[in-house]
Design a protein around this motif. Structure first.
Motif, PDB file in Angstrom:
ATOM      1  N   CYS A  87      96.010  77.367 131.908  1.00 37.80           N
ATOM      2  CA  CYS A  87      96.327  78.966 130.792  1.00 37.80           C
ATOM      3  C   CYS A  87      97.292  78.333 130.237  1.00 37.80           C
ATOM      4  CB  CYS A  87      95.797  80.233 131.775  1.00 37.80           C
ATOM      5  SG  CYS A  87      96.177  81.197 130.011  1.00 37.80           S
ATOM      6  N   THR A  88      99.030  78.061 130.351  1.00 43.28           N
ATOM      7  CA  THR A  88      99.806  77.907 130.491  1.00 43.28           C
ATOM      8  C   THR A  88      99.516  76.366 129.006  1.00 43.28           C
ATOM      9  OG1 THR A  88     100.727  76.944 132.452  1.00 43.28           O
ATOM     10  CG2 THR A  88     101.070  79.429 131.847  1.00 43.28           C
ATOM     11  N   ASN A  89      98.630  76.016 130.055  1.00 44.13           N
ATOM     12  CA  ASN A  89      99.006  74.324 129.611  1.00 44.13           C
ATOM     13  C   ASN A  89      98.173  74.365 127.948  1.00 44.13           C
ATOM     14  OD1 ASN A  89      98.931  71.210 128.911  1.00 44.13           O
ATOM     15  ND2 ASN A  89      96.972  71.460 129.017  1.00 44.13           N
ATOM     16  N   LEU A  90      97.229  75.364 127.595  1.00 41.48           N
ATOM     17  CA  LEU A  90      96.628  75.097 126.848  1.00 41.48           C
ATOM     18  C   LEU A  90      97.498  76.091 125.142  1.00 41.48           C
ATOM     19  CD1 LEU A  90      93.521  75.325 128.641  1.00 41.48           C
ATOM     20  CD2 LEU A  90      93.578  74.315 126.446  1.00 41.48           C
ATOM     21  N   ILE A  91      97.978  77.254 126.243  1.00 43.41           N
ATOM     22  CA  ILE A  91      99.312  77.839 125.229  1.00 43.41           C
ATOM     23  C   ILE A  91     100.268  77.599 124.796  1.00 43.41           C
ATOM     24  CG2 ILE A  91     100.065  79.913 125.330  1.00 43.41           C
ATOM     25  CD1 ILE A  91      98.571  81.000 127.477  1.00 43.41           C
ATOM     26  N   GLY A  92     100.600  75.773 125.371  1.00 46.98           N
ATOM     27  CA  GLY A  92     101.431  75.048 124.607  1.00 46.98           C
ATOM     28  C   GLY A  92     101.016  74.396 123.887  1.00 46.98           C
ATOM     29  N   GLN A  93     100.007  73.771 123.972  1.00 48.32           N
ATOM     30  CA  GLN A  93      98.879  72.804 123.307  1.00 48.32           C
ATOM     31  C   GLN A  93      98.783  73.814 121.833  1.00 48.32           C
ATOM     32  OE1 GLN A  93      97.850  69.514 123.752  1.00 48.32           O
ATOM     33  NE2 GLN A  93      98.037  69.352 125.713  1.00 48.32           N
ATOM     34  N   LEU A 127     105.951  81.290 121.131  1.00 50.12           N
ATOM     35  CA  LEU A 127     104.494  80.601 122.050  1.00 50.12           C
ATOM     36  C   LEU A 127     104.710  79.941 123.585  1.00 50.12           C
ATOM     37  CD1 LEU A 127     101.112  79.565 120.268  1.00 50.12           C
ATOM     38  CD2 LEU A 127     101.779  82.036 121.496  1.00 50.12           C
ATOM     39  N   ALA A 128     105.594  78.740 123.123  1.00 49.79           N
ATOM     40  CA  ALA A 128     106.106  77.756 124.319  1.00 49.79           C
ATOM     41  C   ALA A 128     106.927  78.810 125.143  1.00 49.79           C
ATOM     42  CB  ALA A 128     106.559  76.587 123.407  1.00 49.79           C
ATOM     43  N   ASP A 129     107.820  79.507 124.209  1.00 42.76           N
ATOM     44  CA  ASP A 129     108.170  80.800 125.960  1.00 42.76           C
ATOM     45  C   ASP A 129     107.816  81.475 126.420  1.00 42.76           C
ATOM     46  OD1 ASP A 129     110.598  80.471 124.532  1.00 42.76           O
ATOM     47  OD2 ASP A 129     111.226  81.773 123.346  1.00 42.76           O
ATOM     48  N   GLY A 130     106.212  82.655 125.812  1.00 43.19           N
ATOM     49  CA  GLY A 130     105.915  82.865 126.982  1.00 43.19           C
ATOM     50  C   GLY A 130     104.690  82.210 127.550  1.00 43.19           C
ATOM     51  N   ALA A 131     104.214  80.812 127.306  1.00 42.30           N
ATOM     52  CA  ALA A 131     103.835  80.127 128.556  1.00 42.30           C
ATOM     53  C   ALA A 131     104.183  79.998 129.841  1.00 42.30           C
ATOM     54  CB  ALA A 131     103.252  78.873 127.729  1.00 42.30           C
ATOM     55  N   LEU A 132     105.817  79.139 129.704  1.00 42.97           N
ATOM     56  CA  LEU A 132     106.981  79.150 130.387  1.00 42.97           C
ATOM     57  C   LEU A 132     107.278  80.419 131.197  1.00 42.97           C
ATOM     58  CD1 LEU A 132     109.424  76.478 128.571  1.00 42.97           C
ATOM     59  CD2 LEU A 132     107.991  76.080 130.967  1.00 42.97           C
ATOM     60  N   HIS A 133     107.064  81.252 130.584  1.00 43.31           N
ATOM     61  CA  HIS A 133     107.738  82.728 131.537  1.00 43.31           C
ATOM     62  C   HIS A 133     106.482  82.338 132.150  1.00 43.31           C
ATOM     63  CE1 HIS A 133     109.123  86.514 132.804  1.00 43.31           C
ATOM     64  NE2 HIS A 133     108.245  87.280 131.874  1.00 43.31           N
ATOM     65  N   LEU A 134     104.852  82.646 131.596  1.00 45.31           N
ATOM     66  CA  LEU A 134     103.845  83.133 132.616  1.00 45.31           C
ATOM     67  C   LEU A 134     103.849  81.534 133.524  1.00 45.31           C
ATOM     68  CD1 LEU A 134     101.519  84.728 132.292  1.00 45.31           C
ATOM     69  CD2 LEU A 134     100.624  83.052 131.287  1.00 45.31           C
ATOM     70  N   ALA A 170     109.407  69.290 127.858  1.00 50.27           N
ATOM     71  CA  ALA A 170     109.256  68.974 126.888  1.00 50.27           C
ATOM     72  C   ALA A 170     109.017  68.882 125.233  1.00 50.27           C
ATOM     73  CB  ALA A 170     108.666  67.529 127.195  1.00 50.27           C
ATOM     74  N   VAL A 171     107.571  69.780 124.996  1.00 50.97           N
ATOM     75  CA  VAL A 171     107.510  70.482 123.799  1.00 50.97           C
ATOM     76  C   VAL A 171     108.386  71.525 123.476  1.00 50.97           C
ATOM     77  CG1 VAL A 171     105.586  71.817 122.920  1.00 50.97           C
ATOM     78  CG2 VAL A 171     104.624  70.021 124.581  1.00 50.97           C
ATOM     79  N   ARG A 172     108.767  72.225 124.034  1.00 48.31           N
ATOM     80  CA  ARG A 172     109.809  73.251 123.479  1.00 48.31           C
ATOM     81  C   ARG A 172     111.173  72.815 123.208  1.00 48.31           C
ATOM     82  NH1 ARG A 172     111.638  78.798 127.215  1.00 48.31           N
ATOM     83  NH2 ARG A 172     113.332  76.947 128.203  1.00 48.31           N
ATOM     84  N   ALA A 173     111.632  71.912 123.849  1.00 56.47           N
ATOM     85  CA  ALA A 173     112.499  70.938 123.689  1.00 56.47           C
ATOM     86  C   ALA A 173     112.679  70.509 121.832  1.00 56.47           C
ATOM     87  CB  ALA A 173     113.390  69.660 124.797  1.00 56.47           C
ATOM     88  N   HIS A 174     111.195  69.686 122.042  1.00 56.08           N
ATOM     89  CA  HIS A 174     110.621  69.806 120.435  1.00 56.08           C
ATOM     90  C   HIS A 174     110.974  71.211 119.628  1.00 56.08           C
ATOM     91  CE1 HIS A 174     108.153  68.160 116.899  1.00 56.08           C
ATOM     92  NE2 HIS A 174     109.451  67.464 117.121  1.00 56.08           N
ATOM     93  N   TRP A 210     105.956  69.201 131.275  1.00 51.61           N
ATOM     94  CA  TRP A 210     105.333  69.069 129.928  1.00 51.61           C
ATOM     95  C   TRP A 210     105.967  69.998 129.005  1.00 51.61           C
ATOM     96  CZ3 TRP A 210     102.290  71.479 127.027  1.00 51.61           C
ATOM     97  CH2 TRP A 210     101.465  70.874 125.399  1.00 51.61           C
ATOM     98  N   LEU A 211     105.235  71.322 128.959  1.00 54.43           N
ATOM     99  CA  LEU A 211     105.765  72.230 128.683  1.00 54.43           C
ATOM    100  C   LEU A 211     107.584  72.612 128.145  1.00 54.43           C
ATOM    101  CD1 LEU A 211     103.900  75.617 130.388  1.00 54.43           C
ATOM    102  CD2 LEU A 211     103.420  74.597 127.909  1.00 54.43           C
TER     103      LEU A 211
END
Length: 406
Positions: free
Chosen positions: A225-231, A248-255, A270-274, A267-268
């Motif tokens: 679920c969190t991977n897909l929200i990151g996508q 969205l990335a913040d929410g995914a990592l919090h979850l 790394a994506v949030r870093a971008h 991966w999350l």
């Protein structure tokens, strides 16, 4: 007399290990010392293979396995209950709002038109372990074909396969089977979302990712679920909606917390870093990259989910390069680090991941151009254009042509 507190896996592991060093126990249990340390400090959830190895190495007589099973069961229930659902639902509502406000109209109709193909709407045969294994093998084969030949070579078949999974889910015999099939639907749906995105249809891809995340929630699969929200957040940042992508990335990592698989969390980050780099926040971008690399060391624990199986040093170097290309616009000294990361990514890039190499080449072209090496940049961009054209990747081709004309 007060009741004794229930023993946790972490507490029992610490008690049983006693004076045995992490390194020594790791050798006996075929497990890294960092994983054991994470388990003892409750920074990760014990997988059953690791629990069995530690149980045997410490002569626990099955107690560690029982505690691991109980902890994983509690996590599954908590992820699927109201608290987990409300957190996921909040992120999905955020996505729905962004989709309605910022994406072009007509995506729903496009999605309906695309949700057809071989076997669409045809229920799968009766359930069972063999059938599940066959579907998993087919999904893996589709992934390999996409890597070698591109999304267009597999898209219709992948959509048809996903429709079969949805039909199977609708006729599942009971809750346990529905949960297993929902996990598979999250995987196949997320894959269709990626293929759709690679073919240049961001709006439709967004609906696929959103639906796949909902299936992952039903399955109680927090990592998926969190991977897909990151996508989803990645689509937003590619569309220029940086602040909303960050939300969205913040929410995914919090979850995700410490319960999602380390590969997904890596991966999350790394994506949030971008995302942070797109907003010119150097400090937070670099912090997330550090966390991504730290978590990568814990990712290969024998139970890395297949949908994140591609995560390795080359993939993180790619994301490091993506971030440094952005940050280097303001801080040129960071360009050298980004160029090194992308050069290492290209050198280690898997030969079987042909389509994905176009993205690495494009990022490399951009950063070499920013460093003043125009000839190398032109060569890299030309190779990226050729690969993107050959694999039919509209997303990569658009980026590669921009780099080539840059």
């Amino acid at each position: 007399m007060p009741e004794a507190e229930e023993t946790t896996f972490a507490a029992e592991l610490r008690r049983l290990r006693g004076e045995v060093s992490l390194r020594a126990l790791g050798r006996r249990a075929s497990c890294s010392k960092s994983i054991i340390s994470d388990l003892e400090h409750e920074r990760r959830v014990p997988t059953l293979p690791i629990a069995r190895g530690l149980d045997k190495a410490l002569g626990a007589g099955g107690k560690l396995v029982s505690l691991a099973e109980a902890q994983r069961q509690r996590l599954s229930e908590e992820t699927a209950d109201a608290a987990g659902d409300s957190a996921v639902d909040g992120l999905l509502r955020e996505w729905d709002e962004v989709w309605r406000r910022d994406f072009l109209k007509g995506a729903g109709a496009a999605g309906a038109a695309l949700a057809t193909g071989p076997g669409a709407g045809t229920p799968a045969a009766a359930g069972g372990r063999d059938l599940m294994d066959a579907h998993l093998a087919l999904r893996a084969a589709h992934g390999r074909l996409d890597n070698l030949r591109g999304a267009s070579a597999v898209y219709a078949h992948a959509v048809g396969h996903h429709q079969q999974i949805l039909a199977w889910h609708a006729t599942a015999a009971g809750p346990a089977e529905r949960q297993r099939i929902a996990a598979l639907a999250a995987d196949t749906g997320g894959f269709v979302g990626f293929l759709t995105y690679d073919l240049g249809m961001a709006e439709t891809a967004a609906t696929h990712y959103r639906d796949a995340a909902a299936h992952a929630r039903r399955a109680g699969d927090l990592s998926s679920c969190t991977n897909l929200i990151g996508q989803m957040s990645r689509i937003l940042t590619d569309q220029g909606h940086y602040h909303r992508a960050l939300t969205l990335a913040d929410g995914a990592l919090h979850l995700a917390g410490t319960a999602a698989h380390p590969a997904v969390r890596s991966w999350l980050h790394a994506v949030r870093a971008h995302h942070y780099a797109c907003l010119a926040d150097t400090r937070l971008a670099q912090r997330d990259l550090t966390l991504a690399w730290t978590l990568l060391e814990r990712a290969d624990d024998g139970e890395k989910p297949t949908y994140i199986g591609y995560l390795d040093a080359a993939e993180l170097n790619k994301w490091t390069g993506h971030a440094m290309v952005r940050l280097g616009q303001r801080t040129p000294s960071l360009l050298r680090a980004g160029r090194t990361a992308l050069d290492e990514a290209r050198a280690a890039w898997p030969a079987t991941s042909v389509r994905g190499s176009a993205e690495v080449l494009t990022a490399s072209a951009r950063i070499h151009a920013a460093c003043g090496d125009r000839d190398t940049a032109a060569n890299l961009a030309s190779r990226a254009v050729a690969i993107a054209t050959e694999t039919g990747s509209a997303r990569n081709l658009r980026a590669a042509l921009t780099a080539a004309n840059g």
